[in-house]
Design an enzyme around this catalytic site. Structure first.
Site: not given
Length: 327
Positions: A270, A170
């Site tokens: 995602d 991330s």
């Protein structure tokens, strides 16, 4: 009567709320856990916490796999950057401690999980600066040089500086990308090179949606879009700043990535998936001379491997793929 209700300045559910009086409320986080100097019972991995710098305050958790007694084995080195949208998360939290134990055991690497400063109290680019300082500190162990007079015996004894990797998930994947770009321009201590970088579900965004990303106001209301101004309010170009949009105006060519191989890990469910695939295409089109690979785990959400208490089949797949990269 004066209202006692605090006014919100930013609502970043599910991660953070920031109030107009300056108070910061972090909504998601995992509890702190201590290191395991006497070996983690599940993996046999040893860990300890160290201070890299007092000014600024940069620390890290170091990991060493279970090695045969009295045998000095040179290991690949992984410098890891945690995620959390640059505003939450910690190298000392349960989810990262558990994941690094598993990865270090599977890959047989020495790992340095960096605790960098987070926004909004410490806005970007401070996290990038802290992470670069930590990478330089690791590289300083390659010879007799010392940084701030401190040298860690684990890195000096077991680290193979011809096999130095960086990686993260991330926001940490974003950091790994930006450090790989910086490593293409600036030298590390002792002339050490970054061999490879892996980016797991990295945070990239921009002013225009791509692929299956939301459109119109839904796109501009995403946490990815709105959060960037909170964590990097002074960023030139805003959400198209090259730090978050590798194709933004004025972005340097990705041909300048300072590593020899790159692994992009994405998850099928995602919201950041399409940006990861797009990034791989950009790297290939740039003329970069290294080797880029895309690895996808279908049916999983953003950073699924961090919330899993058990090693599921998909977590196992990711660990094995990362281990095969870190050689």
């Amino acid at each position: 009567m004066a209202s006692t209700t605090k006014e919100l300045a930013f609502k970043g559910v599910p991660l953070i709320r920031i109030y107009k009086d300056g108070k910061v409320e972090r909504l998601r986080g995992f509890p702190y856990v201590p290191p395991s100097p006497d070996k983690d019972p599940e993996t046999g991995v040893s860990s300890k916490d160290i201070t890299i710098s007092h000014n600024p305050n940069i620390s890290a958790r170091l990991y060493l796999p279970n090695l045969p007694q009295n045998q000095i084995q040179k290991l690949p080195i992984l410098v890891y950057f945690h995620g959390g949208a640059f505003c939450v998360g910690s190298a000392f939290s349960l989810n990262y401690h558990r994941f690094l134990n598993r990865l270090v055991s599977e890959a047989q690497v020495a790992a340095v999980s960096v605790e960098y400063r987070v926004a909004p109290e410490n806005p970007l680019p401070l996290a990038y600066e802290d992470s670069w300082a930590a990478l330089q500190w690791v590289a300083s162990h390659s010879n007799n040089q010392e940084l701030d007079g401190k040298k860690d015996p684990w890195l000096a004894k077991f680290g193979d500086f011809d096999r130095l990797y960086i990686g993260g998930d991330s926001a940490g994947g974003n950091i790994a990308h930006n450090l790989a770009m910086k490593a293409g321009l600036e030298s590390l201590c002792g002339g050490v090179k970054v061999l490879g970088a892996f980016l797991s579900h990295p945070y990239f965004w921009g002013s225009k949606p791509i692929g299956s990303e939301p459109k119109g106001e839904d796109f501009e209301n995403t946490l990815e879009y709105k959060g960037w101004d909170v964590v990097y309010p002074s960023a030139p170009g805003g959400i198209d700043n090259p730090m978050v949009n590798p194709a933004g105006e004025g972005a340097p060519s990705l041909a300048g990535l300072g590593c020899s191989k790159l692994l992009m890990c994405v998850a099928g469910k995602d919201q950041l998936r399409d940006r990861g695939v797009w990034y791989c295409d950009l790297v290939r089109e740039s003329g970069w001379k290294g080797e880029v690979e895309l690895f996808e785990v279908e049916g999983e959400e953003h950073c699924f491997h961090l919330g899993s208490e058990t090693v599921t089949e998909n977590v196992k797949k990711l660990l094995k793929r990362l281990a095969s990269f870190l050689v």
